[in-house]
Motif scaffolding. Structure first.
Motif: not given
Length: 233
Positions: A1-6
């Protein structure tokens, strides 16, 4: 899952040159949707600068910040303002309430900037104040409220528009023990309701109530660990 914050290799340098200050010195950080995170550090550690980056209040000297998969590190001030208004609810140590507005008017203020009509924003503001236990204090101005009540108004203002991220900067720093517990209980409830909650703090007692702790020292992340059995999970 793509992180909300990167955050990738973020640097923030003030006074470049001989007397430069590296407030952030190569920060890499990922936060998933629905996490409850405390970013902890002493004064001068860089935690407030990192908060400004995460909250789109400032941009890095170098590096990239992806929010919801979009690189926001190169956006204009107007674009950043739009993201702040839609994506992030801010809670500050100093409450930042408008003295001549009552509680419900303070909560309505950011909703005005979102273009909501008077009736709709009043309904949303009233519901938010009820959620933080201030249904009977809506017409009171900040000077008529205790510190804990003022901070609850600030929490209501932050969550009224239901932003996916709640960013709290030392939210209990000016509060007594009882009010601190009340605010932390509200933040835990927001997390359990699905919000991503990030607390910036210098207080280990606060950090120990949160699921994940990121410790920053001299502009670098020194620790990133889970409090496996904490209530804030």
């Amino acid at each position: 899952m793509e992180p909300l914050i990167k955050v990738e290799n973020i640097h923030k340098i003030y006074n470049p040159g001989e007397n430069e200050v590296r407030a952030l010195d190569g920060i890499d950080l990922e936060i998933q949707r629905g996490e409850f995170v405390a970013i902890i550090g002493h004064s001068g550690s860089g935690k407030s600068t990192l908060m400004n980056m995460l909250g789109c209040l400032d941009v890095p000297t170098s590096g990239n910040y992806f929010l919801n998969g979009h690189d926001v590190s190169k956006l204009t001030d107007n674009q950043l303002s739009d993201i702040r208004n839609k994506e992030i609810g801010f809670i500050f140590q100093g409450f930042n309430l408008i003295a001549n507005l009552n509680a419900v008017e303070n909560v309505e203020l950011p909703l005005i900037y979102r273009g909501l009509g008077k009736q709709k924003r009043r309904k949303i503001a009233v519901e938010a104040l009820k959620k933080v236990g201030l249904g009977a204090r809506m017409k009171h101005k900040p000077s008529e409220l205790s510190g804990g009540q003022q901070q609850r108004v600030a929490v209501a203002r932050a969550i009224a528009a239901q932003p996916p991220i709640v960013l709290a900067d030392e939210p209990t720093g000016n509060l007594d023990t009882k009010s601190t517990k009340e605010i932390m209980d509200i933040l835990k409830g927001l997390h359990k309701g699905g919000r991503t909650v990030i607390i910036i703090t210098h207080d280990d007692d606060i950090a120990q109530q949160v699921k994940r702790v990121v410790r920053i020292i001299d502009g670098r992340i020194e620790e990133d660990y889970l409090n496996e059995e904490r209530e804030g999970a």
